[in-house]
Design an enzyme around this catalytic site. Sequence first.
Site, PDB file in Angstrom:
ATOM      1  CE  LYS A  21      -2.061  -1.843   3.755  1.00  0.00           C
ATOM      2  NZ  LYS A  21      -2.922  -2.040   4.932  1.00  0.00           N
ATOM      3  N   GLY A  22       2.067   1.134   0.523  1.00  0.00           N
ATOM      4  CA  GLY A  22       2.878   2.321   0.780  1.00  0.00           C
ATOM      5  C   GLY A  22       3.125   3.223  -0.423  1.00  0.00           C
ATOM      6  CD  GLU A  25       8.022  -1.373  -3.517  1.00  0.00           C
ATOM      7  OE1 GLU A  25       7.391  -0.532  -2.861  1.00  0.00           O
ATOM      8  OE2 GLU A  25       8.075  -2.555  -3.182  1.00  0.00           O
ATOM      9  CG  ASP A  26       6.728   2.495  -0.136  1.00  0.00           C
ATOM     10  OD1 ASP A  26       7.227   1.443  -0.566  1.00  0.00           O
ATOM     11  OD2 ASP A  26       5.996   2.528   0.863  1.00  0.00           O
ATOM     12  CG  ASP A  47      13.774  -1.263   3.513  1.00  0.00           C
ATOM     13  OD1 ASP A  47      14.429  -0.229   3.372  1.00  0.00           O
ATOM     14  OD2 ASP A  47      12.716  -1.307   4.164  1.00  0.00           O
ATOM     15  CG  ASP A  97       3.177   0.762   7.613  1.00  0.00           C
ATOM     16  OD1 ASP A  97       4.004   0.436   6.736  1.00  0.00           O
ATOM     17  OD2 ASP A  97       2.650  -0.064   8.382  1.00  0.00           O
ATOM     18  NE  ARG A 109      -0.107   2.205   5.309  1.00  0.00           N
ATOM     19  CZ  ARG A 109       0.759   1.275   4.911  1.00  0.00           C
ATOM     20  NH1 ARG A 109       1.742   1.593   4.118  1.00  0.00           N
ATOM     21  NH2 ARG A 109       0.642   0.030   5.314  1.00  0.00           N
TER      22      ARG A 109
HETATM   23  C1  PRP Z   1       7.368  -2.265   2.218  1.00  0.00           C
HETATM   24  C2  PRP Z   1       7.631  -1.317   1.056  1.00  0.00           C
HETATM   25  C3  PRP Z   1       8.137  -2.213  -0.014  1.00  0.00           C
HETATM   26  C4  PRP Z   1       8.851  -3.292   0.750  1.00  0.00           C
HETATM   27  C5  PRP Z   1      10.303  -3.024   0.718  1.00  0.00           C
HETATM   28  O1  PRP Z   1       6.112  -2.800   2.067  1.00  0.00           O
HETATM   29  O2  PRP Z   1       6.454  -0.658   0.663  1.00  0.00           O
HETATM   30  O3  PRP Z   1       7.095  -2.783  -0.772  1.00  0.00           O
HETATM   31  O4  PRP Z   1       8.370  -3.256   2.095  1.00  0.00           O
HETATM   32  O5  PRP Z   1      10.998  -3.935   1.522  1.00  0.00           O
HETATM   33  P1  PRP Z   1      12.011  -5.006   0.973  1.00  0.00           P
HETATM   34  O6  PRP Z   1      12.918  -4.353  -0.006  1.00  0.00           O
HETATM   35  O7  PRP Z   1      12.718  -5.411   2.253  1.00  0.00           O
HETATM   36  O8  PRP Z   1      11.244  -6.145   0.383  1.00  0.00           O
HETATM   37  P2  PRP Z   1       5.312  -3.504   3.245  1.00  0.00           P
HETATM   38  O9  PRP Z   1       5.496  -4.987   3.136  1.00  0.00           O
HETATM   39  O10 PRP Z   1       5.688  -2.857   4.544  1.00  0.00           O
HETATM   40  O11 PRP Z   1       3.801  -3.186   2.851  1.00  0.00           O
HETATM   41  P3  PRP Z   1       3.034  -1.759   2.777  1.00  0.00           P
HETATM   42  O12 PRP Z   1       3.578  -1.027   1.580  1.00  0.00           O
HETATM   43  O13 PRP Z   1       1.616  -2.156   2.599  1.00  0.00           O
HETATM   44  O14 PRP Z   1       3.313  -1.025   4.055  1.00  0.00           O
END
Ligand code: PRP
Length: 173
Positions: free
Chosen positions: A41-42, A97-98, A101, A157, A163
């Site tokens: 969702k981010g 993507e936001d 990581d 978040d 958010r």
């Molecule tokens: C977060 C972010 C990316 C992902 C990055 O999503 O939005 O999609 O993690 O992390 P990574 O590189 O370690 O895979 P999250 O799973 O927190 O879901 P959200 O966007 O709904 O908060």
Amino acid sequence: MEKIEKILFTHEEIQERIKELGKIISEDYKEKNPILACILKGAVYFAVDLTRNLSIPYILDFISILSYGPSKETYGIVRITKDLDTNIYNKDVIIVEDIVDTGLSLAYLLRVLKAREPSSLKVCTLLDCPGRRIIDVPIDYKGFEIPNYYAVGYGLDYNERYRNLMYIAVLER
Ligand code: PRP
């Protein structure tokens, strides 16, 4: 209760950078009609503002993935919980993507979407945190690089909170 420790990027800085990204992408995709695959969702907040800075036609679509097990780092991502509505075969696709990581989410998505044979597949992320990377992933467009911080705001978040912040901040934990 956690507190905001410091602001990493103000609303103005974020908007300024998105404007630049929008310009670059509009230039790279002129004569094209890319599909922006926004990861729920981010990334919604970033994707919406990015589209406002595009001068080309585009299709905005959404995809949601779920990680399996107690932590993504241990088990990885296993399934799509909401797929794109668009058939991307032979289309130009930009994953939006936001934050990247560990890279595990993106690596999974790249694998899944590549198998559908788009004519091109690129990645645009607002934040890149290379210090947490587990798997190498290509990033074509990036807003900002950040150190190993727990960033919140502008879509990011902490337990579903923060958010809605207009800026990106670090949480004191
Ligand atoms: C977060 C972010 C990316 C992902 C990055 O999503 O939005 O999609 O993690 O992390 P990574 O590189 O370690 O895979 P999250 O799973 O927190 O879901 P959200 O966007 O709904 O908060």
